[in-house]
Every structure is written in structure tokens, then in C-alpha cells.
Scaffold this motif. Structure first.
Motif, PDB file in Angstrom:
ATOM      1  N   SER A 110      -1.992 -28.790  36.071  1.00  0.00           N
ATOM      2  CA  SER A 110      -1.967 -29.486  34.784  1.00  0.00           C
ATOM      3  C   SER A 110      -0.819 -30.500  34.816  1.00  0.00           C
ATOM      4  CB  SER A 110      -1.783 -28.484  33.639  1.00  0.00           C
ATOM      5  OG  SER A 110      -0.444 -28.029  33.588  1.00  0.00           O
ATOM      6  N   ASP A 111      -0.359 -30.930  33.652  1.00  0.00           N
ATOM      7  CA  ASP A 111       0.753 -31.872  33.611  1.00  0.00           C
ATOM      8  C   ASP A 111       2.100 -31.162  33.632  1.00  0.00           C
ATOM      9  OD1 ASP A 111       0.621 -30.758  31.122  1.00  0.00           O
ATOM     10  OD2 ASP A 111       0.866 -32.657  30.035  1.00  0.00           O
ATOM     11  N   ALA A 112       2.087 -29.828  33.832  1.00  0.00           N
ATOM     12  CA  ALA A 112       3.324 -29.060  33.909  1.00  0.00           C
ATOM     13  C   ALA A 112       3.882 -29.072  35.325  1.00  0.00           C
ATOM     14  CB  ALA A 112       3.064 -27.621  33.478  1.00  0.00           C
ATOM     15  N   THR A 113       5.157 -28.726  35.435  1.00  0.00           N
ATOM     16  CA  THR A 113       5.716 -28.494  36.768  1.00  0.00           C
ATOM     17  C   THR A 113       4.969 -27.342  37.427  1.00  0.00           C
ATOM     18  OG1 THR A 113       7.898 -29.248  36.078  1.00  0.00           O
ATOM     19  CG2 THR A 113       7.799 -27.831  38.034  1.00  0.00           C
ATOM     20  N   ARG A 114       4.689 -26.350  36.612  1.00  0.00           N
ATOM     21  CA  ARG A 114       3.843 -25.230  37.041  1.00  0.00           C
ATOM     22  C   ARG A 114       3.106 -24.699  35.832  1.00  0.00           C
ATOM     23  NH1 ARG A 114       5.388 -19.002  38.365  1.00  0.00           N
ATOM     24  NH2 ARG A 114       3.424 -18.414  39.381  1.00  0.00           N
ATOM     25  N   SER A 115       1.826 -24.388  35.994  1.00  0.00           N
ATOM     26  CA  SER A 115       1.057 -23.753  34.918  1.00  0.00           C
ATOM     27  C   SER A 115       0.137 -22.711  35.531  1.00  0.00           C
ATOM     28  CB  SER A 115       0.261 -24.785  34.114  1.00  0.00           C
ATOM     29  OG  SER A 115      -0.484 -25.640  34.949  1.00  0.00           O
ATOM     30  N   TYR A 116      -0.036 -21.642  34.775  1.00  0.00           N
ATOM     31  CA  TYR A 116      -0.831 -20.530  35.308  1.00  0.00           C
ATOM     32  C   TYR A 116      -1.356 -19.670  34.163  1.00  0.00           C
ATOM     33  CZ  TYR A 116       3.708 -18.146  34.736  1.00  0.00           C
ATOM     34  OH  TYR A 116       4.883 -17.654  34.238  1.00  0.00           O
ATOM     35  N   VAL A 117      -2.300 -18.783  34.524  1.00  0.00           N
ATOM     36  CA  VAL A 117      -2.843 -17.803  33.580  1.00  0.00           C
ATOM     37  C   VAL A 117      -2.492 -16.421  34.112  1.00  0.00           C
ATOM     38  CG1 VAL A 117      -4.909 -16.862  32.488  1.00  0.00           C
ATOM     39  CG2 VAL A 117      -4.738 -19.331  32.920  1.00  0.00           C
ATOM     40  N   GLN A 118      -1.875 -15.615  33.260  1.00  0.00           N
ATOM     41  CA  GLN A 118      -1.579 -14.235  33.642  1.00  0.00           C
ATOM     42  C   GLN A 118      -2.270 -13.285  32.664  1.00  0.00           C
ATOM     43  OE1 GLN A 118       2.644 -13.544  33.553  1.00  0.00           O
ATOM     44  NE2 GLN A 118       2.923 -14.465  31.534  1.00  0.00           N
ATOM     45  N   TYR A 119      -2.619 -12.113  33.163  1.00  0.00           N
ATOM     46  CA  TYR A 119      -3.436 -11.182  32.397  1.00  0.00           C
ATOM     47  C   TYR A 119      -2.582  -9.993  31.957  1.00  0.00           C
ATOM     48  CZ  TYR A 119      -7.073 -14.121  34.268  1.00  0.00           C
ATOM     49  OH  TYR A 119      -7.849 -15.218  34.586  1.00  0.00           O
ATOM     50  N   LEU A 120      -2.325  -9.911  30.665  1.00  0.00           N
ATOM     51  CA  LEU A 120      -1.409  -8.934  30.100  1.00  0.00           C
ATOM     52  C   LEU A 120      -2.154  -7.912  29.249  1.00  0.00           C
ATOM     53  CD1 LEU A 120       1.338 -11.463  28.949  1.00  0.00           C
ATOM     54  CD2 LEU A 120       1.123 -10.315  31.172  1.00  0.00           C
ATOM     55  N   PRO A 121      -1.652  -6.698  29.166  1.00  0.00           N
ATOM     56  CA  PRO A 121      -2.338  -5.665  28.373  1.00  0.00           C
ATOM     57  C   PRO A 121      -2.227  -5.923  26.875  1.00  0.00           C
ATOM     58  CG  PRO A 121      -0.258  -4.824  29.235  1.00  0.00           C
ATOM     59  CD  PRO A 121      -0.475  -6.171  29.871  1.00  0.00           C
ATOM     60  N   LEU A 122      -3.140  -5.280  26.131  1.00  0.00           N
ATOM     61  CA  LEU A 122      -3.191  -5.465  24.683  1.00  0.00           C
ATOM     62  C   LEU A 122      -2.526  -4.337  23.906  1.00  0.00           C
ATOM     63  CD1 LEU A 122      -6.911  -6.644  24.285  1.00  0.00           C
ATOM     64  CD2 LEU A 122      -4.859  -8.069  24.324  1.00  0.00           C
ATOM     65  N   GLY A 123      -2.752  -3.084  24.348  1.00  0.00           N
ATOM     66  CA  GLY A 123      -2.262  -1.924  23.609  1.00  0.00           C
ATOM     67  C   GLY A 123      -3.274  -0.800  23.672  1.00  0.00           C
ATOM     68  N   PRO A 124      -3.261   0.111  22.720  1.00  0.00           N
ATOM     69  CA  PRO A 124      -4.246   1.185  22.700  1.00  0.00           C
ATOM     70  C   PRO A 124      -5.663   0.633  22.461  1.00  0.00           C
ATOM     71  CG  PRO A 124      -2.355   1.769  21.355  1.00  0.00           C
ATOM     72  CD  PRO A 124      -2.217   0.307  21.688  1.00  0.00           C
ATOM     73  N   VAL A 125      -6.607   1.097  23.274  1.00  0.00           N
ATOM     74  CA  VAL A 125      -8.002   0.677  23.144  1.00  0.00           C
ATOM     75  C   VAL A 125      -8.830   1.907  22.818  1.00  0.00           C
ATOM     76  CG1 VAL A 125      -9.966  -0.440  24.258  1.00  0.00           C
ATOM     77  CG2 VAL A 125      -7.634  -1.183  24.801  1.00  0.00           C
ATOM     78  N   LEU A 126      -9.710   1.779  21.835  1.00  0.00           N
ATOM     79  CA  LEU A 126     -10.570   2.867  21.396  1.00  0.00           C
ATOM     80  C   LEU A 126     -11.911   2.798  22.118  1.00  0.00           C
ATOM     81  CD1 LEU A 126     -11.233   5.214  19.406  1.00  0.00           C
ATOM     82  CD2 LEU A 126     -11.988   3.470  17.769  1.00  0.00           C
ATOM     83  N   GLY A 127     -12.275   3.867  22.811  1.00  0.00           N
ATOM     84  CA  GLY A 127     -13.576   3.949  23.460  1.00  0.00           C
ATOM     85  C   GLY A 127     -14.472   4.893  22.684  1.00  0.00           C
ATOM     86  N   ILE A 128     -15.536   4.355  22.103  1.00  0.00           N
ATOM     87  CA  ILE A 128     -16.495   5.163  21.337  1.00  0.00           C
ATOM     88  C   ILE A 128     -17.698   5.403  22.247  1.00  0.00           C
ATOM     89  CG2 ILE A 128     -17.834   5.337  19.209  1.00  0.00           C
ATOM     90  CD1 ILE A 128     -15.958   3.190  18.039  1.00  0.00           C
ATOM     91  N   LEU A 129     -17.880   6.652  22.655  1.00  0.00           N
ATOM     92  CA  LEU A 129     -18.781   6.960  23.754  1.00  0.00           C
ATOM     93  C   LEU A 129     -19.870   7.951  23.347  1.00  0.00           C
ATOM     94  CD1 LEU A 129     -15.969   7.449  26.424  1.00  0.00           C
ATOM     95  CD2 LEU A 129     -17.275   5.370  25.945  1.00  0.00           C
ATOM     96  N   PRO A 130     -21.040   7.892  23.983  1.00  0.00           N
ATOM     97  CA  PRO A 130     -22.157   8.779  23.654  1.00  0.00           C
ATOM     98  C   PRO A 130     -22.075  10.098  24.410  1.00  0.00           C
ATOM     99  CG  PRO A 130     -22.876   7.219  25.289  1.00  0.00           C
ATOM    100  CD  PRO A 130     -21.431   6.897  25.007  1.00  0.00           C
ATOM    101  N   TRP A 131     -23.125  10.888  24.277  1.00  0.00           N
ATOM    102  CA  TRP A 131     -23.165  12.216  24.888  1.00  0.00           C
ATOM    103  C   TRP A 131     -23.841  12.231  26.251  1.00  0.00           C
ATOM    104  CZ3 TRP A 131     -28.208  12.816  25.886  1.00  0.00           C
ATOM    105  CH2 TRP A 131     -29.106  12.125  25.067  1.00  0.00           C
ATOM    106  N   ASN A 132     -24.591  11.170  26.615  1.00  0.00           N
ATOM    107  CA  ASN A 132     -25.505  11.312  27.745  1.00  0.00           C
ATOM    108  C   ASN A 132     -24.854  11.264  29.117  1.00  0.00           C
ATOM    109  OD1 ASN A 132     -25.032   8.581  27.233  1.00  0.00           O
ATOM    110  ND2 ASN A 132     -26.995   7.930  28.036  1.00  0.00           N
ATOM    111  N   ALA A 133     -23.655  10.687  29.233  1.00  0.00           N
ATOM    112  CA  ALA A 133     -22.924  10.696  30.503  1.00  0.00           C
ATOM    113  C   ALA A 133     -21.443  10.780  30.182  1.00  0.00           C
ATOM    114  CB  ALA A 133     -23.249   9.454  31.328  1.00  0.00           C
ATOM    115  N   PRO A 134     -20.990  11.905  29.647  1.00  0.00           N
ATOM    116  CA  PRO A 134     -19.650  11.974  29.047  1.00  0.00           C
ATOM    117  C   PRO A 134     -18.499  11.800  30.024  1.00  0.00           C
ATOM    118  CG  PRO A 134     -20.692  14.141  29.098  1.00  0.00           C
ATOM    119  CD  PRO A 134     -21.750  13.151  29.460  1.00  0.00           C
ATOM    120  N   MET A 135     -18.685  12.138  31.292  1.00  0.00           N
ATOM    121  CA  MET A 135     -17.612  11.940  32.278  1.00  0.00           C
ATOM    122  C   MET A 135     -17.643  10.516  32.841  1.00  0.00           C
ATOM    123  SD  MET A 135     -15.945  14.862  32.618  1.00  0.00           S
ATOM    124  CE  MET A 135     -16.201  16.532  32.028  1.00  0.00           C
ATOM    125  N   TRP A 136     -18.827  10.078  33.283  1.00  0.00           N
ATOM    126  CA  TRP A 136     -18.944   8.751  33.877  1.00  0.00           C
ATOM    127  C   TRP A 136     -18.582   7.663  32.875  1.00  0.00           C
ATOM    128  CZ3 TRP A 136     -18.625   5.158  37.161  1.00  0.00           C
ATOM    129  CH2 TRP A 136     -19.273   3.926  36.998  1.00  0.00           C
TER     130      TRP A 136
END
Length: 458
Positions: A110-136
Motif C-alpha cells: 500500500s502507500d505505507a512503509t509497511r502494511s499487513y493484515v493480522q488475525y486476532l482472537p475475539l473472545g468467548p465464542v458460543l457454540g450451539i450444537l445438535p445431538w446427532n454428532a456431539p463429539m465431532w
């Protein structure tokens, strides 16, 4: 005190009851996940990977303890339950080994000396899951979520509470995992909305029906929280005249009956070109008729019971309505006597678009075969559904790849089984949901793709 009641689908009797979390306990669970995030998010990817590898090892060591929990709570045959534990371990190992590559910082000119994209965590994520493959499904959600630096709150279907707790316990008992890294939220379904709205929850992953997914999406959107939906499917399997019919029949039979047919990506509508229809139906009939339905605890059982009585009743309604509309029942189709929620392997032929088995998702060992007069007609019928999760095409390789571009689905297998694989993205379009799980795409769903511009201006 509210409880989660588990009915053993093999017997139809109460297997056990587990206390359900109330609003106060739900808040405490999320609070522990928030506290763990402060520690976990600062860990290096290598340090996170060590925990995931340790958990994968525990999964394999404890396979003979974990598999029977699924068999009791949702009726999965013991051989399939063991395989599910192994697949969960594979997911943990895959992300432990590949997260560094998936999350690598990307330099962008870009027009910067250096520019980049880094991937940072968000926080607690809620997984709402069914019964048919509870471990996988737990590890399909957890492995990328945790390796990205987030923490996980598991809200499984209320009918598999011990499965959910067993997953959380694996992390509690693994060296290096901070307390609260993975929490099992054993709550009633109406209490899920409060968990989604909790300001400490930063994102939501949902797997289940399109109706429930719409409700989850509306709540998450109202809170402006990112979410991924993996919803239902009415997956087509297209068999054309130049297909290897033996291979197609064998594989499609397997796709239809895995987990007693209780899978979103099971082959539900089998669309066969006219010139090979009768031969294919005979081959499919032969394979389906040979399958063993029985006690899921037995090694010889290939198909266990339907998970719940109401689900079996709905499946039988779908079969009955389809037959009444003119379909031919070549196999099964009758409710068995005796205890439990068993349903016979059923083969319906002369099924036409508009019949119940085509319009609705059939969650059970019911194969519906439609005949068409050309490949073009097969594609049109395949796309004639509100769903778009998975599909398979049986023909020559080059032709199959060309047809895959015409099929409206999130994943298409050419001359092979439709399955989930940690290396490849999985998800749907239309009413089958949006967003992707697994592969690189899956780990990037719940991150902050942060752009960094470093001056001075170049």
C-alpha cells in the motif's frame, strides 16, 4: 430445579437426568470463559497447539469410555461412536498442526512503509450444537476457535448433556489448558437467547435446523455479533447413465444410513437417469436390504434407533405422505413393534418433485429415488430445493466437475462420499446457512482481521 432428561432411544426409557443451569449459573459459565480468554489469547500458537495435541491424545485414550455415552444418549451404533471420537481427535490435531499457516500475517502493499493484515482472537465464542454428532461437532467448532485464541462455550442439545460435559472435562483435565477454556453450558433451549445476548459472548456458531438457525441469527444480528450457521439439507445424489453403478449404489447407501440417516449431509434425494434407473435401483435395494438394524451397543449393528420418539413419528409421516402421493415403497416403511425408536431402512421409488420426501428434509434411513430423462433434468431437480448443503454427482470425472459448477450447494463430491474433513471448508447456501467451518475458511470466521498501516507514507 429444572433438569435435562435423557431418554435412551434404544429402550424409550429415562437413562438419566442432569440439573439444568439457570440464569445465574449461565452467567458464571460465561464469566469463566471470559477469564480464561485473558490467559489463552496471550498464548503463542505453539502453546495452544500443545494443549490441542494433549486433548487429542486423551480422546484416543478414552475412546472406549466416550463412545458409549453417545450410544446411550442419542443411539449411535458403538462402531460409529468410536469412529466419531477418532475424527474429533483428528480435527484437534489438524488445527494444532496448521493454525500457524492459516493465521499467518499477510503483507499487503500500500502507500505505507509497511502494511499487513493480522488475525486476532475475539473472545468467548458460543457454540450451539445438535445431538446427532456431539463429539465431532464439538471439535469441528472448538479446534479452529481455540487455535485462533478464543475460548469456547458449548451449548449442546439438552438430550446429550453427558456428551457435552465429557468434552469440557477433556480440557479441564489436560495439562496446559487454563481453567474455563472450554465450558459446557447445560441449559434449557429457551435460555440460549440470554447467553447469545450476554456482552461477554463475542460470536456464535450454530448447527441445527433452518427454523432454529433463523431464530439464533435474528438474536445474534440484533446484538451485532458475527455468527456462522450450518443448517439442514435435502442433499441430492445425481446418478447419470455413464456412472459406475456398483460404486454409486454402495456409496450412496452408506451416505444415506450413516448415523441412522440422521445427518444434514446425508444423501436424501437420489436422482437417476432413466436409462440406468432400474438397474441402479436393484443395486441400491440389495445393499439397503442387507443392512442390520438393531441394538446400538452390539458390534454387528449398522443402524441404531432414531434419537427421539417425535423425530421417528415425523419421519414416518413423511414416508406415509410420500407413498400416499404415488411413490412406491420397495423396502421398509412400517413402524416396528417393540421398545425404542427404531425405524426400518426404507427405499421409496417413483418419487416426484413436490412429494413430502423431496420438499422436507428426511432425518432417518429413508432413500427417495427420482427418475429423470437427462443430465440437464437431473441438475434442475437437484436444485429444486430451498436447501443447498451438499451433493454428489456420479458420472465421468470431467463431466462431473462441470456439473458441480451447476449444482447450488456448499460442497459437491464427484464420484465419492459427501463428508466433512478438517482440511476442507464445509457449509451451505440458501436455507442451509452461511459462513464456513473447517479448512482455513473455518478458522478465519471468528477472528479480527486487523489491518495495520505503518508510516511514514511511502
Amino acid at each position: 430445579m429444572s433438569v435435562l432428561t435423557v431418554i435412551d432411544p434404544r429402550t424409550g426409557e429415562v437413562a438419566h437426568e442432569v440439573p439444568a443451569a439457570g440464569p445465574e449459573e449461565i452467567g458464571q459459565v460465561i464469566g469463566r470463559a471470559q477469564d480464561a480468554f485473558g490467559t489463552w489469547s496471550r498464548r503463542t500458537i505453539a502453546e495452544r497447539a500443545a494443549v490441542l495435541h494433549a486433548v487429542a491424545g486423551r480422546l484416543r485414550e478414552d475412546r472406549e469410555r466416550l463412545a458409549p455415552i453417545m450410544t446411550v444418549e442419542m443411539g449411535k451404533p458403538i462402531t460409529e461412536a468410536r469412529a466419531e471420537v477418532e475424527k474429533a481427535a483428528w480435527a484437534a490435531e489438524h488445527y494444532a498442526e496448521h493454525a500457524a499457516t492459516y493465521l499467518a500475517t499477510e503483507e499487503v502493499a500500500s502507500d505505507a512503509t509497511r502494511s499487513y493484515v493480522q488475525y486476532l482472537p475475539l473472545g468467548p465464542v458460543l457454540g450451539i450444537l445438535p445431538w446427532n454428532a456431539p463429539m465431532w461437532l464439538a471439535f469441528r467448532f472448538l479446534a479452529p476457535t481455540l487455535m485462533a485464541g478464543n475460548t469456547g462455550v458449548l451449548k449442546h442439545d439438552p438430550r446429550v448433556p453427558r456428551c457435552a460435559q465429557a468434552v469440557a472435562d477433556l480440557f479441564d483435565e489436560s495439562v496446559g489448558a487454563p481453567a474455563g477454556l472450554v465450558q459446557a453450558l447445560l441449559a434449557q433451549t429457551p435460555d440460549v437467547e440470554g447467553a447469545i445476548r450476554d456482552p461477554r459472548i463475542q460470536a456464535v456458531s450454530f448447527t441445527g435446523s433452518d427454523k432454529a438457525g433463523a431464530a439464533v441469527a435474528s438474536v445474534a444480528a440484533s446484538e451485532i455479533k458475527p455468527h456462522v450457521l450450518e443448517l439442514g439439507g435435502s442433499d441430492p445424489a445425481i446418478v447419470l447413465a455413464d456412472a459406475d453403478l456398483e460404486a454409486a449404489a454402495a456409496t450412496i447407501a452408506t451416505m444415506r444410513i450413516i448415523n441412522a440417516g440422521q445427518s444434514c449431509i446425508a444423501a436424501k434425494r437420489i436422482i437417476v437417469e432413466e436409462s440406468v434407473h432400474d438397474e441402479f435401483v436393484e443395486l441400491l435395494h440389495e445393499r439397503l436390504a442387507a443392512l442390520v438394524v438393531g441394538d446400538p451397543r452390539e458390534e454387528s449393528t449398522q443402524i441404531g434407533p432414531i434419537a427421539r420418539e417425535d423425530l421417528r413419528a415425523n419421519l414416518h409421516r413423511q414416508v406415509t405422505e410420500t407413498i400416499e402421493a404415488g411413490a412406491e415403497c420397495r423396502l421398509g416403511g412400517e413402524l416396528p413393534e417393540g421398545p425404542g425408536f427404531f425405524y426400518p431402512v426404507t427405499l421409496l421409488t417413483e418419487v416426484r418433485p413436490g412429494m413430502t420426501a423431496c420438499v422436507e428434509e428426511t432425518f432417518g434411513p429413508v432413500a427417495a429415488v427420482l427418475r429423470v430423462d437427462s443430465a440437464e433434468a437431473a441438475v434442475a431437480v437437484a436444485n429444486d430445493t430451498p436447501y443447498g448443503l451438499g451433493a454428489s454427482v456420479w458420472t465421468s470425472t470431467e463431466r462431473g466437475e462441470a456439473i458441480a459448477r451447476q449444482v447450488v450447494a456448499g460442497q459437491v463430491a464427484v464420484n465419492g462420499i459427501v463428508k466433512t474433513d478438517p482440511r476442507l471448508p464445509s457449509g451451505g447456501v440458501k436455507r442451509s446457512g452461511y459462513g464456513r467451518e473447517l479448512g482455513r475458511e473455518g478458522i478465519l470466521e471468528f477472528v479480527n482481521a486487523q489491518q495495520v498501516w505503518v508510516g511514514p507514507k511511502a
